[in-house]
Design a protein around this motif. Structure first.
Motif, PDB file in Angstrom:
ATOM      1  N   LEU A  37      -8.248  -1.373  -9.177  1.00 47.73           N
ATOM      2  CA  LEU A  37      -7.059  -2.218  -9.266  1.00 47.73           C
ATOM      3  C   LEU A  37      -5.960  -1.723  -8.327  1.00 47.73           C
ATOM      4  O   LEU A  37      -5.219  -2.525  -7.742  1.00 47.73           O
ATOM      5  N   VAL A  38      -5.849  -0.413  -8.181  1.00 46.99           N
ATOM      6  CA  VAL A  38      -4.910   0.134  -7.207  1.00 46.99           C
ATOM      7  C   VAL A  38      -5.306  -0.319  -5.806  1.00 46.99           C
ATOM      8  O   VAL A  38      -4.450  -0.683  -4.984  1.00 46.99           O
ATOM      9  N   GLN A  39      -6.616  -0.336  -5.542  1.00 44.10           N
ATOM     10  CA  GLN A  39      -7.118  -0.807  -4.247  1.00 44.10           C
ATOM     11  C   GLN A  39      -6.728  -2.264  -4.014  1.00 44.10           C
ATOM     12  O   GLN A  39      -6.316  -2.645  -2.907  1.00 44.10           O
ATOM     13  N   VAL A  40      -6.855  -3.088  -5.045  1.00 42.78           N
ATOM     14  CA  VAL A  40      -6.481  -4.499  -4.924  1.00 42.78           C
ATOM     15  C   VAL A  40      -4.990  -4.625  -4.615  1.00 42.78           C
ATOM     16  O   VAL A  40      -4.584  -5.371  -3.716  1.00 42.78           O
ATOM     17  N   THR A  41      -4.170  -3.890  -5.360  1.00 44.50           N
ATOM     18  CA  THR A  41      -2.716  -3.972  -5.174  1.00 44.50           C
ATOM     19  C   THR A  41      -2.316  -3.521  -3.778  1.00 44.50           C
ATOM     20  O   THR A  41      -1.513  -4.171  -3.100  1.00 44.50           O
ATOM     21  N   ASP A  42      -2.885  -2.417  -3.342  1.00 44.82           N
ATOM     22  CA  ASP A  42      -2.578  -1.912  -2.000  1.00 44.82           C
ATOM     23  C   ASP A  42      -3.047  -2.896  -0.929  1.00 44.82           C
ATOM     24  O   ASP A  42      -2.352  -3.153   0.061  1.00 44.82           O
ATOM     25  N   GLY A  43      -4.257  -3.458  -1.124  1.00 40.76           N
ATOM     26  CA  GLY A  43      -4.795  -4.388  -0.146  1.00 40.76           C
ATOM     27  C   GLY A  43      -3.969  -5.652  -0.024  1.00 40.76           C
ATOM     28  O   GLY A  43      -3.854  -6.234   1.060  1.00 40.76           O
TER      29      GLY A  43
END
Length: 338
Positions: free
Chosen positions: A191-197
């Motif tokens: 989810l952190v990856q999604v937010t950063d992306g």
């Protein structure tokens, strides 16, 4: 007493572009598959957005697959000086995305801070859903959250219902509106990856690092124990949720065929296995007292009744009469004359 006020913010501009379509298409495809059975095509969905990475990922994913079908809400508990500014940050991001958003400012009652905040938060969001005429709320609970809940309850000796953890599809706690959790198969790191992306910023709540809270200590232990897989634990919780639903179905059959009310008394002729008997006993105790009994109290009562011993639980007298258990409010004790 919990007080609630609402602020609607829909048109605040921010100084940088946001593009949730920057999310990896594989991830949006995965999220679409996760929500196919939860979120009807013609349904508006309310999103609980705290501003943390998990809920911001939920916002980004929902906006990516179904723009124009979502509204967001942020609850400001007023427990930290920074909370108002964080809620405003969420409002600005939602405005930039064209997502209707409201801030609900609440006052949390005294007592167990986390528990009271949770109760007040869901009560406020339930009220918001009704005002906005939105039938369903989504929260960003994920696999790591589910694993923490499972292990904490396992340590307390919880039964099937407790170990099933949070459900993917349920109702708002203390309310009636539908509640879905479409991210239970996702890890927090994803989810952190999604937010950063997506280019979305997020806030970090310092209470998430406060070791005075049981959940924070469990989170730390889980992170340090490499052989425990939160996604596997979350899957086990989902299997237990299915088992719990089956037990509840059996309890419905047992209740309709084996329980009857005579005046102020309830007569139950047990037939099903003990785990179902406990569900029936719990329902009867609540029906008589209006309060949900503790699981350990119900288990102890059923054990005694199964052994042929009458008992008392929370002011309810349970007597064995032939092949039946008779539940009735315990009569008042007579005061002795001096």
């Amino acid at each position: 007493m919990t007080s609630i006020s609402a602020i609607s913010i829909r048109s605040i501009a921010i100084d940088r572009p946001l593009d949730p379509l920057l999310i990896d298409p594989v991830l949006t495809g995965r999220f679409r598959a996760d929500t196919d059975q939860l979120w009807a095509q013609d349904e508006r969905l309310g999103l609980a957005i705290s501003g943390g990475p998990d809920s911001m990922a939920l916002l980004a994913l929902c906006h990516a697959i179904r723009p124009g079908s979502i509204e967001a809400v942020t609850v400001d508990h007023g427990l930290r000086a920074e909370s108002a500014a964080e809620a405003e940050q969420v409002a600005r991001i939602c405005a930039d995305l064209g997502v209707p958003h409201q801030i609900l400012r609440i006052t949390v009652a005294e007592g167990n801070v986390q528990q009271e905040a949770r109760l007040a938060r869901y009560a406020a969001m339930e009220d918001w859903l009704k005002r906005q005429e939105i039938g369903c709320l989504a929260t960003a609970h994920h696999a790591d959250d589910q694993a923490e809940t499972f292990l904490m309850r396992l340590g307390r000796g919880s039964g099937v219902a407790g170990l099933a953890g949070v459900r993917k599809d349920s109702v708002v706690p203390g309310g009636t509106q539908r509640l879905i959790r479409p991210l239970l198969n996702w890890r927090k790191a994803e989810l952190v990856q999604v937010t950063d992306g997506a280019g979305l910023g997020y806030v970090t709540d310092p209470s998430n690092a406060d070791l005075s809270f049981d959940r924070v200590r469990m989170r730390q232990q889980l992170a340090e124990t490499q052989w425990l897989d939160p996604q596997a634990i979350s899957a086990s919780a989902a299997h237990l949720a299915e088992a719990d639903a089956a037990i509840e179905w059996m309890a419905e059959q047992e209740w309709s065929g084996r329980v009857r009310r005579i005046g102020q008394r309830h007569i139950y002729r047990p037939f099903a296995p003990p785990i179902v008997q406990m569900r029936i006993a719990a329902r009867l105790l609540k029906a008589i007292t209006g309060k949900q009994p503790r699981g350990s109290v119900v288990a102890d009562l059923v054990t005694r009744l199964s052994a042929g011993e009458s008992g008392n639980a929370g002011g309810v007298l349970v007597t064995i009469v032939g092949d039946a258990w008779r539940f009735e409010k315990e009569p008042r004790r007579r005061t002795q004359e001096p």
